[in-house]
Scaffold this motif. Structure first.
Motif, PDB file in Angstrom:
ATOM      1  N   TYR A 251       0.859  -1.178   0.000  1.00 50.72           N
ATOM      2  CA  TYR A 251       0.000   0.000   0.000  1.00 50.72           C
ATOM      3  C   TYR A 251       0.897   1.230   0.000  1.00 50.72           C
ATOM      4  CZ  TYR A 251      -3.860  -3.057   1.276  1.00 50.72           C
ATOM      5  OH  TYR A 251      -4.812  -4.041   1.281  1.00 50.72           O
TER       6      TYR A 251
ATOM      7  N   HIS B 135      -1.029  -0.704  -4.298  1.00 51.09           N
ATOM      8  CA  HIS B 135      -2.361  -0.191  -3.986  1.00 51.09           C
ATOM      9  C   HIS B 135      -2.172   1.235  -3.461  1.00 51.09           C
ATOM     10  CE1 HIS B 135      -6.677  -1.105  -3.202  1.00 51.09           C
ATOM     11  NE2 HIS B 135      -6.518   0.121  -2.772  1.00 51.09           N
TER      12      HIS B 135
ATOM     13  N   TYR C 100      -3.223   5.222  -2.772  1.00 54.37           N
ATOM     14  CA  TYR C 100      -4.423   5.955  -2.340  1.00 54.37           C
ATOM     15  C   TYR C 100      -4.035   7.326  -1.830  1.00 54.37           C
ATOM     16  CZ  TYR C 100      -2.859   4.627   2.345  1.00 54.37           C
ATOM     17  OH  TYR C 100      -2.112   4.454   3.481  1.00 54.37           O
TER      18      TYR C 100
ATOM     19  N   LYS D 288      -9.608   4.334  -3.994  1.00 53.97           N
ATOM     20  CA  LYS D 288      -8.356   5.088  -4.059  1.00 53.97           C
ATOM     21  C   LYS D 288      -8.322   6.237  -3.061  1.00 53.97           C
ATOM     22  CE  LYS D 288      -6.445   2.889  -7.494  1.00 53.97           C
ATOM     23  NZ  LYS D 288      -5.228   2.147  -7.274  1.00 53.97           N
TER      24      LYS D 288
ATOM     25  N   LEU E 118     -10.486   0.081   2.204  1.00 52.97           N
ATOM     26  CA  LEU E 118     -10.291   0.013   0.756  1.00 52.97           C
ATOM     27  C   LEU E 118     -10.828  -1.284   0.169  1.00 52.97           C
ATOM     28  CD1 LEU E 118      -6.791   1.682   0.342  1.00 52.97           C
ATOM     29  CD2 LEU E 118      -9.047   2.687  -0.051  1.00 52.97           C
TER      30      LEU E 118
END
Length: 171
Positions: A80, A123, A125, A145, A164
Motif C-alpha cells: 500500500y 495499492h 491511495y 483510491k 479500501l
C-alpha cells in the motif's frame, strides 16, 4: 474571470501566511516552509489556487508523499502506498458558491489522477478528511483510491486495508 495557478507551497508560503488564520490547519506547514525551505522526509506540498477577478477565492493543497520512503506499507503481501493528504480552503466571503467543488474537479484531473496513474504496481491511495471528503467524492476518484481517516487511533488494517477492500467490493 477565473484563473487557476499551480505552485509548490515553498514558493508561495509567505503569500499563504499573509492570509492569516483562514489557513488554520495549513498555517504551520506554511510557517515551516518559510523557516526551513522544505518539508520533512521528502514531502512536497502542491497548491492549486483559484482566482476570480484577480482575487484568491479558494485553494487546494496536496501534501504529496510520493517521494517519501516511509509511506509504503506491506500488509498481507500487498504493498500500500499513501500518496498524500488533500485539503481545501475557501475564503470566507466566497463560501457556498461552488468554488471548492470546481477546485476539487481540477485538482483531481490535473494532479491526483496523474499521481495515482503513476503507481499502478501498488495499492496507491490519497487521504481526504473533514470538508475535503465530500468535495473529493464529487470527483471521478474511485472510492477504492481514497481513505477518509487520517487523524485516528485505529490500526492501519482498519483505517486503510479493510476500508479500501470494502470500497473495492462495492465498485
Amino acid at each position: 474571470m477565473q484563473r487557476f495557478e499551480y505552485c509548490n507551497a515553498k514558493d508561495c508560503a509567505q503569500e499563504m501566511l499573509n492570509l492569516g488564520q483562514v489557513n488554520m490547519k495549513m498555517w504551520y506547514l506554511f510557517q515551516w516552509l518559510t523557516e526551513h525551505e522544505q518539508l520533512r522526509h521528502g514531502t512536497q506540498a502542491e497548491l492549486l489556487k483559484l482566482y476570480v477577478d484577480e482575487q484568491l477565492v479558494a485553494y487546494s493543497l496536496l501534501e504529496n508523499y510520493e517521494a517519501c520512503m516511509d509511506k509504503t506499507t506491506l500488509f498481507d503481501g500487498i504493498l500500500y502506498q499513501d500518496l498524500g493528504v488533500i485539503h481545501f480552503v475557501t475564503m470566507p466571503d466566497f463560501r457556498k458558491q461552488g468554488y471548492a467543488s470546481l477546485l476539487a474537479e481540477v485538482m483531481y484531473r490535473d494532479v491526483i489522477q496523474p499521481l495515482l496513474a503513476r503507481h499502478t504496481d501498488v495499492h496507491a491511495y490519497i487521504t481526504a478528511t473533514g470538508r475535503a471528503v465530500p468535495l473529493m467524492e464529487r470527483t471521478p476518484i474511485s472510492p477504492a483510491k481514497m481513505v477518509k481517516e487520517f487523524y485516528s487511533e485505529v490500526t492501519f488494517e482498519e483505517k486503510v486495508v479493510n476500508y479500501l477492500r470494502a470500497q473495492s467490493s462495492d465498485c
